[in-house]
Write a protein that holds these residues in place. Structure first.
Motif, PDB file in Angstrom:
ATOM      1  N   LEU A  93       0.874  -1.215   0.166  1.00 27.09           N
ATOM      2  CA  LEU A  93       0.052   0.108  -0.113  1.00 27.09           C
ATOM      3  C   LEU A  93       0.975   1.214  -0.105  1.00 27.09           C
ATOM      4  O   LEU A  93       0.697   2.321  -0.612  1.00 27.09           O
ATOM      5  N   GLN A  94       1.890   1.013   0.793  1.00 29.04           N
ATOM      6  CA  GLN A  94       2.661   2.120   0.783  1.00 29.04           C
ATOM      7  C   GLN A  94       3.367   2.630  -0.697  1.00 29.04           C
ATOM      8  O   GLN A  94       3.600   4.123  -1.057  1.00 29.04           O
ATOM      9  N   ALA A  95       3.821   1.583  -1.409  1.00 23.75           N
ATOM     10  CA  ALA A  95       4.119   1.807  -2.750  1.00 23.75           C
ATOM     11  C   ALA A  95       3.304   2.496  -3.713  1.00 23.75           C
ATOM     12  O   ALA A  95       3.724   3.081  -4.650  1.00 23.75           O
ATOM     13  N   LEU A  96       1.969   2.148  -3.500  1.00 25.99           N
ATOM     14  CA  LEU A  96       1.075   2.708  -4.446  1.00 25.99           C
ATOM     15  C   LEU A  96       0.506   4.114  -3.991  1.00 25.99           C
ATOM     16  O   LEU A  96       0.176   4.930  -4.683  1.00 25.99           O
ATOM     17  N   GLU A  97       0.789   4.664  -2.633  1.00 21.10           N
ATOM     18  CA  GLU A  97       0.405   5.761  -2.299  1.00 21.10           C
ATOM     19  C   GLU A  97       1.698   6.682  -2.236  1.00 21.10           C
ATOM     20  O   GLU A  97       2.175   7.188  -1.333  1.00 21.10           O
ATOM     21  N   SER A  98       2.241   7.116  -3.267  1.00 25.01           N
ATOM     22  CA  SER A  98       3.575   7.833  -3.125  1.00 25.01           C
ATOM     23  C   SER A  98       3.257   9.324  -3.367  1.00 25.01           C
ATOM     24  O   SER A  98       2.237   9.752  -3.769  1.00 25.01           O
ATOM     25  N   GLU A  99       4.303  10.135  -3.103  1.00 19.75           N
ATOM     26  CA  GLU A  99       4.028  11.541  -3.248  1.00 19.75           C
ATOM     27  C   GLU A  99       4.303  11.747  -4.938  1.00 19.75           C
ATOM     28  O   GLU A  99       4.849  11.205  -5.627  1.00 19.75           O
ATOM     29  N   PRO A 100       3.556  12.718  -5.346  1.00 16.33           N
ATOM     30  CA  PRO A 100       3.738  13.182  -6.823  1.00 16.33           C
ATOM     31  C   PRO A 100       4.898  13.562  -7.236  1.00 16.33           C
ATOM     32  O   PRO A 100       5.717  14.214  -6.255  1.00 16.33           O
ATOM     33  N   GLY A 101       5.347  12.935  -8.210  1.00  9.92           N
ATOM     34  CA  GLY A 101       6.732  13.307  -8.787  1.00  9.92           C
ATOM     35  C   GLY A 101       7.807  12.273  -8.057  1.00  9.92           C
ATOM     36  O   GLY A 101       8.980  12.100  -8.691  1.00  9.92           O
ATOM     37  N   ARG A 102       7.417  11.533  -7.160  1.00  7.13           N
ATOM     38  CA  ARG A 102       8.413  10.666  -6.443  1.00  7.13           C
ATOM     39  C   ARG A 102       7.962   9.186  -6.199  1.00  7.13           C
ATOM     40  O   ARG A 102       8.076   8.736  -5.070  1.00  7.13           O
ATOM     41  N   ALA A 103       7.263   8.457  -7.148  1.00 11.62           N
ATOM     42  CA  ALA A 103       7.153   7.212  -7.007  1.00 11.62           C
ATOM     43  C   ALA A 103       8.304   6.367  -6.643  1.00 11.62           C
ATOM     44  O   ALA A 103       9.575   6.609  -7.303  1.00 11.62           O
ATOM     45  N   PRO A 104       8.070   5.418  -5.666  1.00 12.23           N
ATOM     46  CA  PRO A 104       9.061   4.676  -5.077  1.00 12.23           C
ATOM     47  C   PRO A 104       9.731   3.653  -5.899  1.00 12.23           C
ATOM     48  O   PRO A 104       9.039   3.367  -6.935  1.00 12.23           O
ATOM     49  N   VAL A 105      10.776   3.070  -5.818  1.00 11.10           N
ATOM     50  CA  VAL A 105      11.342   2.015  -6.102  1.00 11.10           C
ATOM     51  C   VAL A 105      10.751   0.685  -5.264  1.00 11.10           C
ATOM     52  O   VAL A 105      10.943   0.808  -3.996  1.00 11.10           O
ATOM     53  N   PHE A 106       9.913  -0.212  -5.729  1.00  9.50           N
ATOM     54  CA  PHE A 106       9.223  -1.047  -4.796  1.00  9.50           C
ATOM     55  C   PHE A 106       9.863  -2.477  -5.087  1.00  9.50           C
ATOM     56  O   PHE A 106       9.964  -3.016  -6.126  1.00  9.50           O
ATOM     57  N   LEU A 107      10.703  -2.849  -4.066  1.00  2.25           N
ATOM     58  CA  LEU A 107      11.521  -4.252  -4.324  1.00  2.25           C
ATOM     59  C   LEU A 107      10.558  -5.183  -3.783  1.00  2.25           C
ATOM     60  O   LEU A 107      10.361  -5.172  -2.303  1.00  2.25           O
ATOM     61  N   ILE A 108      10.205  -6.302  -4.399  1.00  3.21           N
ATOM     62  CA  ILE A 108       9.650  -7.264  -3.854  1.00  3.21           C
ATOM     63  C   ILE A 108      10.533  -8.381  -3.742  1.00  3.21           C
ATOM     64  O   ILE A 108      11.037  -9.115  -4.962  1.00  3.21           O
ATOM     65  N   GLU A 132     -13.265  -3.210   2.858  1.00  2.47           N
ATOM     66  CA  GLU A 132     -14.307  -2.307   3.860  1.00  2.47           C
ATOM     67  C   GLU A 132     -14.000  -0.748   3.198  1.00  2.47           C
ATOM     68  O   GLU A 132     -14.511   0.331   3.801  1.00  2.47           O
ATOM     69  N   TYR A 133     -13.022  -0.466   2.381  1.00  7.96           N
ATOM     70  CA  TYR A 133     -12.346   0.734   2.351  1.00  7.96           C
ATOM     71  C   TYR A 133     -12.725   1.160   0.649  1.00  7.96           C
ATOM     72  O   TYR A 133     -12.866   2.363   0.545  1.00  7.96           O
ATOM     73  N   GLY A 134     -12.511   0.247  -0.260  1.00  8.25           N
ATOM     74  CA  GLY A 134     -12.490   0.613  -1.488  1.00  8.25           C
ATOM     75  C   GLY A 134     -11.235   0.226  -2.227  1.00  8.25           C
ATOM     76  O   GLY A 134     -10.363  -0.490  -1.939  1.00  8.25           O
ATOM     77  N   THR A 135     -11.165   0.594  -3.485  1.00  3.99           N
ATOM     78  CA  THR A 135      -9.732   0.502  -4.451  1.00  3.99           C
ATOM     79  C   THR A 135      -8.761   1.587  -4.358  1.00  3.99           C
ATOM     80  O   THR A 135      -9.346   2.630  -4.246  1.00  3.99           O
ATOM     81  N   VAL A 136      -7.670   1.079  -3.992  1.00  2.77           N
ATOM     82  CA  VAL A 136      -6.490   2.063  -3.988  1.00  2.77           C
ATOM     83  C   VAL A 136      -5.613   2.157  -5.113  1.00  2.77           C
ATOM     84  O   VAL A 136      -5.159   0.745  -5.401  1.00  2.77           O
ATOM     85  N   LYS A 137      -5.536   2.756  -5.940  1.00  3.30           N
ATOM     86  CA  LYS A 137      -4.828   2.767  -7.251  1.00  3.30           C
ATOM     87  C   LYS A 137      -3.693   3.965  -7.297  1.00  3.30           C
ATOM     88  O   LYS A 137      -4.055   4.952  -6.778  1.00  3.30           O
ATOM     89  N   ALA A 138      -2.576   3.333  -7.797  1.00  2.42           N
ATOM     90  CA  ALA A 138      -1.457   4.453  -7.731  1.00  2.42           C
ATOM     91  C   ALA A 138      -1.830   5.594  -8.738  1.00  2.42           C
ATOM     92  O   ALA A 138      -2.259   5.123  -9.888  1.00  2.42           O
ATOM     93  N   THR A 139      -1.520   6.853  -8.216  1.00  2.00           N
ATOM     94  CA  THR A 139      -1.580   7.848  -9.302  1.00  2.00           C
ATOM     95  C   THR A 139      -0.395   7.919 -10.327  1.00  2.00           C
ATOM     96  O   THR A 139      -0.348   8.532 -11.079  1.00  2.00           O
ATOM     97  N   GLU A 140       0.796   7.364  -9.670  1.00  2.00           N
ATOM     98  CA  GLU A 140       1.982   7.332 -10.441  1.00  2.00           C
ATOM     99  C   GLU A 140       2.408   6.191 -10.165  1.00  2.00           C
ATOM    100  O   GLU A 140       2.687   5.637  -9.104  1.00  2.00           O
ATOM    101  N   LYS A 141       2.867   5.165 -11.081  1.00  2.00           N
ATOM    102  CA  LYS A 141       3.173   3.680 -11.128  1.00  2.00           C
ATOM    103  C   LYS A 141       4.672   3.913 -10.290  1.00  2.00           C
ATOM    104  O   LYS A 141       5.643   4.304 -10.644  1.00  2.00           O
ATOM    105  N   PRO A 142       4.799   2.799  -9.297  1.00  2.00           N
ATOM    106  CA  PRO A 142       6.269   2.711  -8.830  1.00  2.00           C
ATOM    107  C   PRO A 142       6.995   1.897  -9.881  1.00  2.00           C
ATOM    108  O   PRO A 142       6.486   1.289 -10.765  1.00  2.00           O
ATOM    109  N   ILE A 143       8.375   2.111  -9.559  1.00  2.00           N
ATOM    110  CA  ILE A 143       9.289   1.084 -10.130  1.00  2.00           C
ATOM    111  C   ILE A 143       9.443  -0.118  -9.415  1.00  2.00           C
ATOM    112  O   ILE A 143       9.796  -0.038  -8.320  1.00  2.00           O
TER     113      ILE A 143
END
Length: 309
Positions: free
Chosen positions: A127-142, A169-180
């Motif tokens: 969830l943290q990876a999907l909710e990033s700051e504008p212009g600073r999408a994170p590098v998401f390492l799985i 219970e909350y809805g769909t959380v969609k990334a506004t900017e795709k993480p790497i």
């Protein structure tokens, strides 16, 4: 400085090579190419290979080079949605319910809406990876996806396909900017094709001798040239012996660092026996190399280097 696009991403394959090299990661052109394409196409990159070849390091270096946050999901057997994606703050929710009841709130729909709001949502790495700051999408390492089970792997399909997570219970959380997204696997089991199809793929192999020597020169600059060449040749030989666990690049760097700290100028049987614990991690492998087989490897290494001049 490396060439970059307007989104602060490398603008060419050569720029990827230069960018990683600036942060002490020496990437071959095939790896740089697939990484460049993953960045430009905004596709997850699936890196597979033996443990210790530098798969995880790629994500770390990329985050540092691009000045992006690194969010790491370390996979393990039994990993579930609560640990990887989200969970509700149940103690806080219960407290809110009791306070509402004490205040005479009787609207159950309102109460339910309040307790299942963002205020009580505990965000885990996905969830943290999907909710990033504008212009600073994170590098998401799985990392080490092969350690999880197929059920969790199936859950990731929505994340890697649509970059979104559905919370009932909350809805769909969609990334506004795709993480790497960088996914790694040590191939202890096969990852399902459905997940691989959502990614670009690259097999990360052990480096060749010349590449590993270049890594030692960069990572352990205090290691003299003769010793560096002997270390690389010795490690390359060990990887042909079918050990229980071959030494990775990180172990080669550790060994070179240890020998430099001990002011060694060349390999000898006693030094090898005393420092094998920095290179090999299993007692059976250590015992095997401390015997005659290790001396044979050293003799072959010195003879080959002498012949090569």
């Amino acid at each position: 400085m490396p060439e970059t696009s307007s989104t602060n991403l490398p603008g060419s394959i050569d720029a990827v090579v230069d960018l990683l090299a600036e942060h002490d990661y020496l990437a071959g052109r095939p790896l740089a190419t697939v990484l460049f394409l993953a960045l430009r196409m905004q596709r997850p990159l699936f890196l597979e290979g033996e443990a210790g070849v530098g798969k995880t390091e790629i994500a770390k270096v990329l985050a540092s080079a691009l000045d992006r946050p690194l969010i790491r999901l370390q996979c393990y057997e039994g990993l579930d949605v609560a640990s990887a994606v989200y969970e509700w703050n149940y103690p806080a929710q219960m407290l809110e319910i009791r306070l509402s009841e004490a205040a005479g709130v009787s609207d159950r729909d309102r109460m339910e809406h309040d307790i299942f709001s963002a205020r009580y949502l505990i965000r885990r790495p996905v969830l943290q990876a999907l909710e990033s700051e504008p212009g600073r999408a994170p590098v998401f390492l799985i990392d080490e996806l092969d350690r999880t089970d197929e059920a969790f792997e199936a859950f990731l399909l929505e994340v890697l396909s649509d970059f979104q997570v559905t919370i009932p219970e909350y809805g769909t959380v969609k990334a506004t900017e795709k993480p790497i997204v960088i996914v790694t696997s040590n191939r202890t089991r096969e990852v399902h094709d459905a997940l691989k199809r959502r990614c670009l793929y690259h097999w990360v192999d052990y480096p060749k001798a010349a590449e590993e020597l270049a890594i030692i020169r960069r990572k352990v600059p205090g290691c003299n040239e003769q010793l560096s060449r002997q270390i690389v040749a010795y490690v390359q030989k060990l990887r042909t012996l079918d050990l229980f666990k071959n030494p990775g690049v990180a172990e080669t760097i550790d060994w070179a660092t240890a020998l430099t700290e001990l002011d060694r100028l060349a390999l000898d049987p006693e030094t090898i026996a005393d420092t094998l614990g920095t290179l090999l991690k299993y007692q059976d492998d250590i015992a095997r190399i401390q015997g005659s087989e290790g001396q044979k490897v050293l003799s072959e290494v010195k003879a080959e280097l002498l012949a090569a001049g």
